[in-house]
Design a protein around this motif. Structure first.
Motif, PDB file in Angstrom:
ATOM      1  N   ALA A  81      81.489  96.554 -56.453  1.00 50.94           N
ATOM      2  CA  ALA A  81      82.545  95.786 -55.776  1.00 50.94           C
ATOM      3  C   ALA A  81      83.142  94.703 -56.682  1.00 50.94           C
ATOM      4  CB  ALA A  81      81.994  95.148 -54.500  1.00 50.94           C
ATOM      5  N   PHE A  82      82.330  94.066 -57.517  1.00 48.44           N
ATOM      6  CA  PHE A  82      82.790  92.837 -58.175  1.00 48.44           C
ATOM      7  C   PHE A  82      82.820  92.871 -59.704  1.00 48.44           C
ATOM      8  CE2 PHE A  82      80.931  91.367 -54.062  1.00 48.44           C
ATOM      9  CZ  PHE A  82      82.148  91.075 -53.452  1.00 48.44           C
ATOM     10  N   LEU A 191      82.970  83.485 -57.632  1.00 51.57           N
ATOM     11  CA  LEU A 191      83.113  84.483 -56.560  1.00 51.57           C
ATOM     12  C   LEU A 191      82.554  83.851 -55.289  1.00 51.57           C
ATOM     13  CD1 LEU A 191      83.782  87.404 -55.703  1.00 51.57           C
ATOM     14  CD2 LEU A 191      81.434  88.003 -56.281  1.00 51.57           C
ATOM     15  N   ASP A 192      83.392  83.749 -54.237  1.00 48.97           N
ATOM     16  CA  ASP A 192      82.925  83.018 -53.057  1.00 48.97           C
ATOM     17  C   ASP A 192      81.868  83.808 -52.301  1.00 48.97           C
ATOM     18  OD1 ASP A 192      84.489  84.137 -50.376  1.00 48.97           O
ATOM     19  OD2 ASP A 192      85.436  84.572 -52.305  1.00 48.97           O
ATOM     20  N   SER A 195      82.623  86.673 -49.708  1.00 53.52           N
ATOM     21  CA  SER A 195      82.903  88.008 -50.246  1.00 53.52           C
ATOM     22  C   SER A 195      81.608  88.726 -50.594  1.00 53.52           C
ATOM     23  CB  SER A 195      83.762  87.900 -51.506  1.00 53.52           C
ATOM     24  OG  SER A 195      84.924  87.174 -51.239  1.00 53.52           O
ATOM     25  N   ARG A 198      79.943  89.907 -47.446  1.00 51.55           N
ATOM     26  CA  ARG A 198      80.638  91.045 -46.835  1.00 51.55           C
ATOM     27  C   ARG A 198      80.120  92.351 -47.424  1.00 51.55           C
ATOM     28  NH1 ARG A 198      85.220  88.137 -46.268  1.00 51.55           N
ATOM     29  NH2 ARG A 198      85.926  88.662 -48.349  1.00 51.55           N
ATOM     30  N   VAL A 199      79.957  92.374 -48.743  1.00 47.83           N
ATOM     31  CA  VAL A 199      79.475  93.597 -49.398  1.00 47.83           C
ATOM     32  C   VAL A 199      77.975  93.783 -49.173  1.00 47.83           C
ATOM     33  CG1 VAL A 199      79.116  94.710 -51.632  1.00 47.83           C
ATOM     34  CG2 VAL A 199      81.318  93.643 -51.102  1.00 47.83           C
ATOM     35  N   GLY A 298      84.885  78.621 -49.260  1.00 54.90           N
ATOM     36  CA  GLY A 298      85.331  79.497 -50.355  1.00 54.90           C
ATOM     37  C   GLY A 298      84.945  78.937 -51.714  1.00 54.90           C
TER      38      GLY A 298
END
Ligand code: TXA
Ligand code: MG
Length: 314
Positions: A81-82, A191-192, A195, A198-199, A298
């Motif tokens: 994802a990141f 990277l907050d 996020s 969520r993953v 965030g």
């Protein structure tokens, strides 16, 4: 900017055990061959790091990272994802990893990150191996977000500086330790956490400084020379003001993190403005830097973390 010849020179320096400052999307890194103990020791020496704290190994992507660490399904999902991006994964070290034991400070885990900056990726490709890289600043000082910052603070202690322009993110990567299906946030960063959660599909625990005293986790870090006063709404005339949104009428020296109160813009400006605040304090005979309140959601979590550490007396 950086052409093919500069990249070849940089790769040659790295193969010889030297130090190259490279741009990443977060901050500039002081890079060395992550498989070479002497080169890695050179990083600690150049930074004046008090102890051998573990470093992040930078890799092009997951296939290279998987040579050094064991990816659980959760770690795979986060990387997919990141990466490339401002996320560092701390994972179990593979027994056959070629990473310098000094780079991981003898731990049974390694920190890995795939940087998103094209120059960092081009350097990784030209060098052809993992690069250990902490932020390219003397230990405890503000991280560099331009090539000029690196030249100012490390100067001749680095063999070459690759100028990739100002860093887009501006604060260091978020560090997440993944153990099986459990993720723990070791350092808030670019990277907050929402996020990441969520993953991950679950809440991510935050830990305070553990047995591994991450330099980014020391109480005083990212520190400018001037003193800081936080959460200031009405700055005094003898303070430089780090504003977030329209400053009050009386503010004298204003450094604007983001007039539109955009946290992304504020993160990108943070370290350069702390440096500029330092200069203003000296040049204009001010007493300190006052900082406006910044919301903690965030990217604000990482910004407030760095501000608190910068405000802690050394
Ligand atoms: O954005 C970034 O992460 C920048 C750029 C250059 O990539 N690098 C950076 O590196 O901030 P550095 O060395 O300043 O921070 C690395 C952090 C330290 O706090 C270190 O203690 C932690 O990662 N770390 C490294 N390996 C670890 C491990 N095995 N377990 C726990 N923490 C680890
Ligand atoms: Mg650092």
């Amino acid at each position: 900017m950086v052409d093919a010849e500069a990249l070849e020179n940089a790769a040659r320096i790295l193969r010889g055990g030297g130090l190259v400052a490279m741009p990443t999307e977060t901050v500039y890194g002081l890079a060395a061959d992550a498989t070479n103990d002497r080169a890695v020791a050179g990083i600690f020496k150049a930074k004046g790091r008090p102890r051998f704290n573990p470093l992040i190994a930078h890799v092009p992507g997951v296939p290279e990272a998987a040579r050094h660490a064991v990816f659980s399904p959760l770690a795979e999902r986060l990387a997919a994802a990141f990466w490339p991006g401002p996320l560092t994964l701390v994972l179990p070290r593979r027994a056959d990893s070629s990473l310098s034991l000094l780079a991981s400070a003898g731990l049974d885990t390694v920190a890995l990150r795939s940087p998103a900056h094209p120059v960092a990726q081009a350097l990784l490709a030209a060098f052809g191996g993992p690069l250990a890289a902490p932020s390219a600043n003397p230990s405890g000082e503000v991280s560099p977000t331009t090539a000029a910052h690196v030249a100012e603070s490390l100067g001749a202690r680095v063999d070459m500086i690759l100028d990739g322009g100002p860093c887009a993110v501006g604060v260091e990567s978020s560090i997440v330790k993944v153990d099986g299906d459990c993720a723990v946030l070791l350092r808030p960063g670019g990277l907050d956490i929402a996020s990441i959660e969520r993953v991950a599909g679950a809440a991510v625990r935050r830990v305070a400084a553990g047995p591994v005293e991450a330099p980014g986790m020391l109480a005083s870090h990212y520190a400018p020379r001037a003193r800081l006063r936080l959460d200031v709404v009405d700055p005094q005339p003898d303070e430089a003001f780090l504003a977030f949104g329209a400053p009050p009428a009386g503010a004298q020296v204003v450094l604007q993190l983001s007039l539109e109160r955009d946290l992304k813009e504020a993160a990108a400006n943070l370290f350069a403005h702390l440096r500029a605040g330092d200069r203003a304090v000296v040049e204009r005979g001010l007493v300190r830097i006052a900082v406006a309140p910044v919301p903690a959601d965030g990217l604000g979590e990482a910004i407030n973390d760095r501000l608190r550490r910068a405000a802690t007396p050394r």
